[in-house]
Scaffold this active site. Structure first.
Site, PDB file in Angstrom:
ATOM      1  N   TYR A  28      52.915  41.562  34.984  1.00 42.58           N
ATOM      2  CA  TYR A  28      54.198  41.150  35.587  1.00 42.58           C
ATOM      3  C   TYR A  28      55.021  40.346  34.584  1.00 42.58           C
ATOM      4  CZ  TYR A  28      52.723  42.640  40.236  1.00 42.58           C
ATOM      5  OH  TYR A  28      52.329  43.395  41.310  1.00 42.58           O
ATOM      6  N   LYS A  31      50.507  50.007  39.323  1.00 42.92           N
ATOM      7  CA  LYS A  31      50.352  49.362  38.030  1.00 42.92           C
ATOM      8  C   LYS A  31      48.971  48.754  37.944  1.00 42.92           C
ATOM      9  CE  LYS A  31      49.858  45.531  38.704  1.00 42.92           C
ATOM     10  NZ  LYS A  31      48.814  44.797  39.480  1.00 42.92           N
TER      11      LYS A  31
HETATM   12  P1  NAD Z   1      41.241  47.157  46.736  1.00 47.97           P
HETATM   13  O1  NAD Z   1      39.915  46.881  46.108  1.00 47.97           O
HETATM   14  O2  NAD Z   1      41.640  46.386  47.937  1.00 47.97           O
HETATM   15  O3  NAD Z   1      41.370  48.703  47.099  1.00 47.97           O
HETATM   16  C1  NAD Z   1      40.880  49.718  46.268  1.00 47.97           C
HETATM   17  C2  NAD Z   1      40.591  50.954  47.093  1.00 47.97           C
HETATM   18  O4  NAD Z   1      39.999  51.937  46.257  1.00 47.97           O
HETATM   19  C3  NAD Z   1      39.610  50.686  48.249  1.00 47.97           C
HETATM   20  O5  NAD Z   1      40.036  51.373  49.385  1.00 47.97           O
HETATM   21  C4  NAD Z   1      38.318  51.288  47.747  1.00 47.97           C
HETATM   22  O6  NAD Z   1      37.488  51.757  48.797  1.00 47.97           O
HETATM   23  C5  NAD Z   1      38.840  52.439  46.904  1.00 47.97           C
HETATM   24  N1  NAD Z   1      37.875  52.901  45.921  1.00 47.97           N
HETATM   25  C6  NAD Z   1      37.582  54.179  45.672  1.00 47.97           C
HETATM   26  N2  NAD Z   1      36.638  54.298  44.747  1.00 47.97           N
HETATM   27  C7  NAD Z   1      36.304  53.046  44.397  1.00 47.97           C
HETATM   28  C8  NAD Z   1      35.361  52.524  43.483  1.00 47.97           C
HETATM   29  N3  NAD Z   1      34.580  53.321  42.741  1.00 47.97           N
HETATM   30  N4  NAD Z   1      35.272  51.187  43.370  1.00 47.97           N
HETATM   31  C9  NAD Z   1      36.065  50.377  44.090  1.00 47.97           C
HETATM   32  N5  NAD Z   1      36.987  50.824  44.984  1.00 47.97           N
HETATM   33  C10 NAD Z   1      37.092  52.150  45.132  1.00 47.97           C
HETATM   34  O7  NAD Z   1      42.316  46.998  45.573  1.00 47.97           O
HETATM   35  P2  NAD Z   1      43.888  46.778  45.738  1.00 47.97           P
HETATM   36  O8  NAD Z   1      44.184  45.339  45.625  1.00 47.97           O
HETATM   37  O9  NAD Z   1      44.382  47.524  46.906  1.00 47.97           O
HETATM   38  O10 NAD Z   1      44.406  47.460  44.374  1.00 47.97           O
HETATM   39  C11 NAD Z   1      44.544  48.858  44.234  1.00 47.97           C
HETATM   40  C12 NAD Z   1      45.595  49.131  43.140  1.00 47.97           C
HETATM   41  O11 NAD Z   1      46.838  48.597  43.549  1.00 47.97           O
HETATM   42  C13 NAD Z   1      45.265  48.489  41.794  1.00 47.97           C
HETATM   43  O12 NAD Z   1      45.648  49.346  40.750  1.00 47.97           O
HETATM   44  C14 NAD Z   1      46.130  47.242  41.762  1.00 47.97           C
HETATM   45  O13 NAD Z   1      46.527  46.861  40.455  1.00 47.97           O
HETATM   46  C15 NAD Z   1      47.331  47.695  42.570  1.00 47.97           C
HETATM   47  N6  NAD Z   1      47.986  46.574  43.268  1.00 47.97           N
HETATM   48  C16 NAD Z   1      49.334  46.438  43.117  1.00 47.97           C
HETATM   49  C17 NAD Z   1      49.999  45.406  43.740  1.00 47.97           C
HETATM   50  C18 NAD Z   1      51.476  45.269  43.589  1.00 47.97           C
HETATM   51  O14 NAD Z   1      52.025  44.278  44.071  1.00 47.97           O
HETATM   52  N7  NAD Z   1      52.152  46.243  42.998  1.00 47.97           N
HETATM   53  C19 NAD Z   1      49.289  44.497  44.545  1.00 47.97           C
HETATM   54  C20 NAD Z   1      47.912  44.682  44.707  1.00 47.97           C
HETATM   55  C21 NAD Z   1      47.279  45.737  44.060  1.00 47.97           C
END
Ligand code: NAD
Length: 372
Positions: A220, A136
């Site tokens: 949420y 999401k």
């Molecule tokens: P994050 O920044 O920790 O991870 C993002 C990943 O994407 C990294 O590994 C990064 O290297 C990669 N990536 C690839 N191309 C990129 C670019 N151009 N710029 C930036 N990063 C790039 O983020 P996250 O917190 O893991 O979030 C990822 C997804 O998961 C989002 O859509 C977020 O909304 C979702 N999320 C959901 C929950 C939940 O509880 N359901 C919790 C956290 C995150």
């Protein structure tokens, strides 16, 4: 008040109106359990959520296992590949991504990338013949979400969105109790979600995130208002409050609070914030209220209900399955049996359309009537 009356069958029921997952014994599931063959997930994007929450939980699944990794960083592929026993042939860069098509060990793809990449990587996974679980918010726009649904349909594959709360036992319990009439006729929902967003991350960059707190955390409140109400809103109104002198908010909003009106007359007051901590849902009705605070944490949910002028804390026994294992297994079961998953693409699209209406309401300073 106890957990009595909420059996396994009930826990398996969907939260949306009419979203009832079959709990009947199914030959395909029985066969999968008996043979021990689990469907394989490729996790795409090895960021914080993927490596800290999702990947460690895949081992708890009954119907799924981790078989492949996709990342732009070779060092991450090496580190997590070794940790999870993923052979080099099953580690992909983004340039290699479409080659997952040729890997029969990948049945399911979990897209855990920044929001702006959800549509592209989900559509390419569908085109590669894989079922998709996408985080999401589903995408940056409703139009992208529609394209994702169309691509999955064309490929005859399943598409599901990562609404983990649909598989979390406290949230399921509250929905069940509401439907059983614990608060009488519901009149008011409050749903508050927010945290202090640290500077310097893609979440604060509109092209990457699609928007501010609403896209990331306010969603949420929005999604919960819908599953707590058990119906779809007919009107939305919203107000934004963003300190534009704060360098974090050059391109995205901080606070956006919104109200949803439902056909039954229930009103939801929802908070979405990037500058203060909020994590609480409550439904008040003619006979009392039921609520959770925190309502959507990774763990440590707390639950209360007020009935007959008495407020009681409700403690549930430990969950049989975590919200992540439940979610990951849901797509695997849908793929095995051919049924639609809970939290299918259409659920994400509904939120995307509402998010666009919320932004429009705030921009135009007026309530927006919604059509079905
Ligand atoms: P994050 O920044 O920790 O991870 C993002 C990943 O994407 C990294 O590994 C990064 O290297 C990669 N990536 C690839 N191309 C990129 C670019 N151009 N710029 C930036 N990063 C790039 O983020 P996250 O917190 O893991 O979030 C990822 C997804 O998961 C989002 O859509 C977020 O909304 C979702 N999320 C959901 C929950 C939940 O509880 N359901 C919790 C956290 C995150």
């Amino acid at each position: 008040m106890g957990f009595d009356g909420l059996g396994r069958r009930d826990m398996l029921r969907g939260m949306g109106v009419g979203l009832v997952a079959s709990a009947l014994p199914n030959a395909a599931l029985a066969e999968a359990l008996q043979s021990g063959r689990k469907l394989g997930y490729a996790v795409v994007g090895l960021g914080s959520y993927a490596v800290n929450q999702i990947m460690p939980r895949i081992k708890d699944c009954e119907f799924a296992r981790l078989t492949a990794l996709v990342s732009g960083t070779p060092a991450k592929l090496e580190k997590y590949g070794s940790e999870y026993g993923i052979p080099k042939t099953h580690r992909y860069s983004y340039a290699d991504y479409d080659r997952i098509r040729d890997n029969p060990d990948i049945d399911l793809v979990y897209v855990v990338l920044p929001n702006s990449m959800h549509a592209e990587y989900s559509i390419r996974a569908s085109q590669a013949g894989k079922h998709v679980l996408c985080e999401k918010p589903m995408a940056n726009t409703a139009a992208e979400a529609e394209a994702m649904i169309a691509a999955a349909k064309r490929a005859d594959r399943k598409l599901m969105i990562g609404y983990r709360c649909h598989f979390e036992q406290h949230n399921l319990y509250v929905v069940e109790q509401l439907r059983a009439g614990i608060v009488g006729r519901p009149t008011l929902i409050t749903a508050e979600s927010g945290f202090y967003a640290q500077p310097g991350q893609w979440r604060l960059d509109r092209p990457m995130s699609g928007g501010g707190s609403l896209m990331d955390i306010g969603i949420y409140s929005l999604n919960a208002a819908r599953y707590l109400a058990g119906e779809e809103p007919i009107e939305v109104s919203a107000m934004e409050s963003t300190d534009k002198s704060d360098p974090r908010f050059k391109t995205v909003e901080d606070r956006i609070d919104f109200q949803l009106k439902f056909p039954s007359g229930v009103i939801a007051n929802c908070v979405s914030s990037y500058s203060s901590g909020h994590n609480a849902f409550r439904v008040t009705g003619t006979k009392g209220w039921i609520g959770m605070e925190p309502a959507t944490p990774y763990e440590g949910h707390q639950l209360w209900a007020r009935q007959n002028w008495k407020t009681e804390q409700i403690t549930l026994p430990p969950a049989r399955k975590s919200q992540w294992a439940g979610q990951l297994d849901e797509l695997a079961q849908a793929a095995l049996t051919g049924r639609e998953p809970k939290a299918a693409g259409e659920e994400g699209l509904r939120d995307m359309r509402l998010i666009e209406a919320i932004y429009r309401s705030a921009r135009e300073h007026r309530a927006i009537r919604l059509t079905a």
